[in-house]
Enzyme design. Structure first.
Site, PDB file in Angstrom:
ATOM      1  N   LYS A   1       7.890   6.125  50.557  1.00 33.32           N
ATOM      2  CA  LYS A   1       8.887   6.606  51.455  1.00 33.32           C
ATOM      3  C   LYS A   1       9.698   7.486  50.672  1.00 33.32           C
ATOM      4  O   LYS A   1       9.924   7.319  49.450  1.00 33.32           O
ATOM      5  CB  LYS A   1       9.653   5.409  51.879  1.00 33.32           C
ATOM      6  CG  LYS A   1      11.154   5.945  52.844  1.00 33.32           C
ATOM      7  CD  LYS A   1      11.824   4.429  53.426  1.00 33.32           C
ATOM      8  CE  LYS A   1      12.561   4.665  54.247  1.00 33.32           C
ATOM      9  NZ  LYS A   1      13.383   3.897  54.743  1.00 33.32           N
TER      10      LYS A   1
ATOM     11  N   SER B   1      14.419  -1.321  59.099  1.00 30.01           N
ATOM     12  CA  SER B   1      13.785  -0.121  59.132  1.00 30.01           C
ATOM     13  C   SER B   1      12.262  -0.151  58.499  1.00 30.01           C
ATOM     14  O   SER B   1      11.392   0.755  58.459  1.00 30.01           O
ATOM     15  CB  SER B   1      14.294   0.931  58.005  1.00 30.01           C
ATOM     16  OG  SER B   1      15.292   1.624  58.529  1.00 30.01           O
TER      17      SER B   1
ATOM     18  N   SER C   1      14.221   3.425  60.050  1.00 28.38           N
ATOM     19  CA  SER C   1      13.895   4.674  59.413  1.00 28.38           C
ATOM     20  C   SER C   1      12.615   5.035  58.736  1.00 28.38           C
ATOM     21  O   SER C   1      12.399   6.142  58.365  1.00 28.38           O
ATOM     22  CB  SER C   1      15.158   4.510  58.561  1.00 28.38           C
ATOM     23  OG  SER C   1      14.866   3.900  57.293  1.00 28.38           O
TER      24      SER C   1
HETATM   25  N1  GLN Z   1      18.187   1.487  62.318  1.00 26.41           N
HETATM   26  C1  GLN Z   1      19.255   0.893  61.324  1.00 26.41           C
HETATM   27  C2  GLN Z   1      20.257   2.018  60.946  1.00 26.41           C
HETATM   28  O1  GLN Z   1      20.214   2.997  61.398  1.00 26.41           O
HETATM   29  C3  GLN Z   1      18.381   0.428  59.936  1.00 26.41           C
HETATM   30  C4  GLN Z   1      18.138   1.510  59.196  1.00 26.41           C
HETATM   31  C5  GLN Z   1      17.499   0.747  58.030  1.00 26.41           C
HETATM   32  O2  GLN Z   1      17.064  -0.322  57.957  1.00 26.41           O
HETATM   33  N2  GLN Z   1      17.366   1.518  56.938  1.00 26.41           N
HETATM   34  O3  GLN Z   1      21.049   1.818  60.194  1.00 26.41           O
END
Ligand code: GLN
Length: 488
Positions: A78, A177, A153
């Site tokens: 990532k 995420s 994400s």
């Molecule tokens: N979808 C969540 C957010 O927007 C989680 C993001 C994550 O786990 N990095 O913050």
């Protein structure tokens, strides 16, 4: 020979028998990225020369008797992990072209295990999002249906593994995420216990919840990779020095009599009914393995999203203050003075969602609203943690859906910002409580994958991995592939 949908374990067998070399595997992955990435946008940096060089070195090491399980296996990171000699952008204009002077601990450890880094994956900007649509480099697509999102994400990582670009990609999970994109793309993803894996060199979003983990085809592969990623790091004081178990050696341990708690709040209105049926069928499979299903309750589940969206933006606003146009990252043209430099660099460098979070965070941390919002959220976080702890003193593992829906359409204008935040309603609890959790492919609804979530006790990754592994011995959901090449 095509190995694109092979697991790490499968590739390892072929490398050991000499049926294929790491250079050949790496070439195959690079060719596949070249063919399929234009329609997926899952990978934002490819590092062909270095990858082939690392693969050649791995082949040489194997000839000399090195039998490390990950040696010569191609993988992707990532783009939140700092990599020396390769850009690290966090999918933000703010860091476009930035090359870190060092490798993140996760990168260093997987390199040390002999893995071959192919490049970096697309993601939501600074890991803020649930659809991978907030990336400065454009949305990533779901290989099961390219008109749909891969989740976020870590959407690029999930999309890449699902499409067979690599058998492994790293991800990070602050609120879901790793698990939500793993669910939406039909792969297996593990968010370890907070502190199990070093955060050194992993660009910070919400430091009290951020955690790195593997995204792969199977629980077995996740176990192998976690063994290499996890463990004490003098460069991260929040990283635990608890001994790292040999996860892969415990996959076959008996699950007979294991108590699996099923929280009724995970099957409430927010859950799509076809997803609910799929998860219920998977729970029956766990029963057939000898697990005992126990009805449990996590009454504060509905408070998780609002708690998270106070704490995460507050931490993000502090973490992202370092991008000021002075030290590194984007700098606006011709600033008139220092104030103008800060203001325009940040206004031009950050995307809309990131700015929204910084504003919310700065507001909840301000003297006037600190007690009302930030302190309150910390108190509710404590309550949620306590509920998980109480339930996990009666059961070994908690099971339920990873996400309330299957992959949704890209650019869905009917989805509000808060609808998007609700994607993490079932995953956020484990982050607030610091618990390990994973998503395992559990079915298909209208051609799209569904993930079952397993949440464990602190440092209980062994339990999660063996339950998931044995579930995968009974089911074939993790072997299904989107067959990108046929549509191509
Ligand atoms: N979808 C969540 C957010 O927007 C989680 C993001 C994550 O786990 N990095 O913050």
């Amino acid at each position: 020979m095509t190995c694109c949908y092979e697991t790490i374990e499968g590739m390892r067998g072929k490398l050991t028998s000499g049926a294929i070399s790491s250079v050949e595997l790496t070439r195959e992955s690079i060719n596949r990225i070249t063919d399929l990435n234009p329609s997926l946008n899952a990978v934002i940096t490819v590092n062909e020369e270095r990858a082939l060089d690392a693969a050649a070195k791995a082949d040489a090491a194997r000839r000399e008797g090195n039998s490390s399980p990950l040696l010569g296996i191609p993988m992707l990171h990532k783009d939140i992990f700092c990599t020396q000699n390769m850009p690290t952008t966090c999918a933000s204009k703010m860091l476009e072209g930035f090359v870190a002077p060092y490798d993140a601990t996760v990168v260093k450890r997987l390199n040390g295990a002999g893995m071959v880094t192919l490049g970096k994956c697309n993601m939501d900007e600074f890991a803020m999002g649930s659809s991978n649509e907030t990336s400065h480099f454009g949305a990533c697509k779901n290989p099961w249906d390219t008109a749909r999102v891969p989740g976020g994400s870590s959407g690029g990582s999930a999309s890449a593994v699902a499409a067979g670009l690599a058998p492994l990609a790293t991800g990070t999970d602050t609120g879901g995420s790793i698990r939500q994109p793993a669910a939406l793309c039909g792969i297996t993803g593990l968010k370890p216990t907070y502190g199990r894996v070093s955060r050194y060199g992993m660009i910070a979003f919400a430091s009290s919840m951020d955690q790195a983990g593997p995204m792969a085809r199977t629980a077995e592969d996740c176990a192998l990779v976690l063994e290499a990623m996890a463990g004490a790091d003098p460069l991260d004081s929040t990283c635990s020095d608890q001994v790292v178990p040999a996860y892969s050696a415990h996959l076959g341990d008996c699950v007979q009599g294991m108590r699996v708690g099923v929280p009724k709040e995970f099957f409430a209105n927010d859950l799509n009914s076809a997803v609910a049926e799929t998860i219920e069928a998977s729970l029956k499979e766990l029963e057939k393995l000898g697990a005992k299903l126990v009805d449990v309750s996590l009454p504060s589940t509905s408070l998780g999203v609002s708690t998270y969206y106070v704490i995460a933006p507050a931490e993000a606003s502090a973490n992202l203050s370092r991008y000021d146009g002075v030290r590194y990252g984007y700098r606006c043209d011709n600033p008139t003075d220092l104030q103008d430099l800060y203001l325009r660099s940040r206004t031009e460098g950050f995307g809309e969602e990131v700015k929204r979070r910084i504003l919310i965070g700065a507001f909840t941390l301000s003297a006037a609203s600190y007690d009302q919002y930030f302190m309150k959220a910390q108190q509710v976080r404590r309550l949620i943690s306590q509920e998980y702890e109480d339930v996990l003193s009666k059961v070994d593992v908690i099971a339920g859906p990873s996400a309330p829906n299957t992959a949704f359409a890209l650019n869905d204008s009917s989805k509000s910002i808060t609808d998007m935040y609700m994607e993490d309603v079932f995953t956020i609890g484990a982050n607030l409580a610091g618990l390990p959790a994973m998503s395992v492919p559990a079915g298909i609804v209208e051609g799209l994958p569904v993930g079952m979530q397993l949440i464990g006790r602190r440092f209980g990754e062994v339990d999660l991995l063996r339950l998931a592994h044995q579930f995968q011995q009974r089911t074939t959901w993790h072997t299904l592939t989107p067959k990108m090449e046929e549509r191509h």
